[in-house]
Scaffold this active site. Structure first.
Site, PDB file in Angstrom:
ATOM      1  N   SER A 275       0.852  -1.203   0.000  1.00  0.00           N
ATOM      2  CA  SER A 275       0.000   0.000   0.000  1.00  0.00           C
ATOM      3  C   SER A 275       0.882   1.245   0.000  1.00  0.00           C
ATOM      4  O   SER A 275       2.101   1.160   0.206  1.00  0.00           O
ATOM      5  CB  SER A 275      -0.880  -0.004   1.250  1.00  0.00           C
ATOM      6  OG  SER A 275      -0.061   0.200   2.396  1.00  0.00           O
TER       7      SER A 275
ATOM      8  N   ASP B  11      -1.401  -1.898  -3.877  1.00  0.00           N
ATOM      9  CA  ASP B  11      -2.746  -1.980  -3.302  1.00  0.00           C
ATOM     10  C   ASP B  11      -3.323  -0.564  -3.170  1.00  0.00           C
ATOM     11  O   ASP B  11      -2.673   0.335  -2.624  1.00  0.00           O
ATOM     12  CB  ASP B  11      -2.601  -2.628  -1.904  1.00  0.00           C
ATOM     13  CG  ASP B  11      -3.926  -3.022  -1.299  1.00  0.00           C
ATOM     14  OD1 ASP B  11      -4.884  -3.268  -2.059  1.00  0.00           O
ATOM     15  OD2 ASP B  11      -3.992  -3.111  -0.047  1.00  0.00           O
TER      16      ASP B  11
END
Ligand code: G3H
Ligand code: 13P
Ligand code: ZN
Length: 311
Positions: free
Chosen positions: A50, A82
């Site tokens: 992420s 992500d």
């Protein structure tokens, strides 16, 4: 083996009625725990990063850790961004060695989501990278975006064909009642997923890989361990594993798991530090966290994803 995209993985998963686990990675122990489990069980795996993970660990460290895992485990591994929030972060990951990115335009209007996603797809495909888009909004927290249960919205099946054909995405994340974080349902609330929406989406998108975010099950064993060792995590409730297994048998080819890893890691670390307050060697407590991550991923591969021996 070099990093792979998710194209072949998803093709096989769709045909074979299983899903590939997409696990969030933030440090070495998490990468090791996940890939040792996948390596021993001969399962393909997606390691996802992420924006928060890049901020915490640095893009280069994460790529190098994943490269080390590839060298040690002879299985297909994809490296995925992500919840990419904009074109720039997707470009940075595409240029920086990722094989897959998600552009999360789900907070925008349908038209703007299409425009943004199409732009990322155009760039990614030129570089041989695949793209995941999203339609519908999950509740919960991801980085700085906090979507309340009231503002969450299921995917509208009548939008999916237009979205996929106009953007050219390789996979689509949909909202059917899963949510991010460890508190997915209120105490006493019966966990439910909208399999009718999933069925309708897959009818409209034949042979197309669907992605489920927010798919942690929140093992009560780890919640209990954390509580018994000085933590506070009452009322954490996840998605029942039988529902995820059902999803994995259908068009769902990628199942995202992060909160379960956090719980597993924290349960291990807490257990060591609570029982031995004099411990101060990070290897002692991180080892326990890593062992829990490995056990968790083994469990998911065997009992939830169905991806054992599919490498
Ligand atoms: O969906 C969000 C993932 O759990 C990543 O969480 O943004 O805190 O790294 P993060
Ligand atoms: P969980 O919070 O349920 O683990 O979901 C993770 C996720 O969707 C990452 O994109
Ligand atoms: Zn997510």
């Amino acid at each position: 083996m070099a990093l792979v995209t998710t194209k072949e993985m998803f093709g096989k998963a769709y045909e074979g009625g299983y899903a590939v686990g997409a696990f969030n990675v933030n440090n070495m122990e998490i990468v090791q725990g996940i890939t040792e489990a996948a390596g021993e069980l001969r399962s393909p795996v997606i390691l996802q990063v992420s924006a928060g993970a890049r901020k915490y660990a640095n893009h280069v460290y994460l790529v190098k850790l994943v490269e080390a895992a590839l060298e040690l485990n002879d299985i297909p591994i994809a490296l995925h961004l992500d919840h990419g929030a904009d074109f720039d972060i997707c470009k940075s990951c595409i240029d920086g060695g990722f094989t897959s990115v998600m552009i999360d335009g789900s907070h925008h209007s349908f038209e703007n989501n299409i425009e943004l996603t199409r732009r990322v797809v155009e760039y990614a495909h030129l570089k041989g990278v695949v793209v995941e888009g999203e339609l519908g909004q999950l509740a919960g927290i991801e980085d700085d975006v906090n979507v309340s249960a009231e503002n969450a919205s299921y995917t509208h099946p009548d939008e999916v064909e237009e979205f996929v054909s106009k953007t050219g995405v390789d996979s689509l994340a949909i909202a059917i009642g899963t949510s991010h974080g460890a508190f997915k349902f209120k105490p006493g609330q019966k966990p439910q997923l909208r399999f009718d929406i999933l069925d309708e989406v897959s009818k409209r998108l034949p042979n197309f890989p669907i992605v489920l975010h927010g798919a942690s099950s929140v093992s009560q064993e780890y919640v209990k361990t954390i509580q018994e060792n000085g933590g506070q995590l009452a009322d954490a409730i996840g998605i029942p594993e039988d529902m995820l297994r059902q999803a994995a048998r259908s068009a769902v080819c990628k199942i995202n798991i992060d909160s379960d890893l956090r719980l597993a890691m924290t349960a291990g670390v807490r257990k060591v530090l609570y029982n031995n307050p004099a411990a101060f060697d990070p290897r002692e407590y991180l080892k326990e966290g890593r062992a829990n991550v490995k056990a968790l991923v083994e469990h998911k591969i065997k009992n939830v994803l169905g991806s054992e021996n599919k490498a």
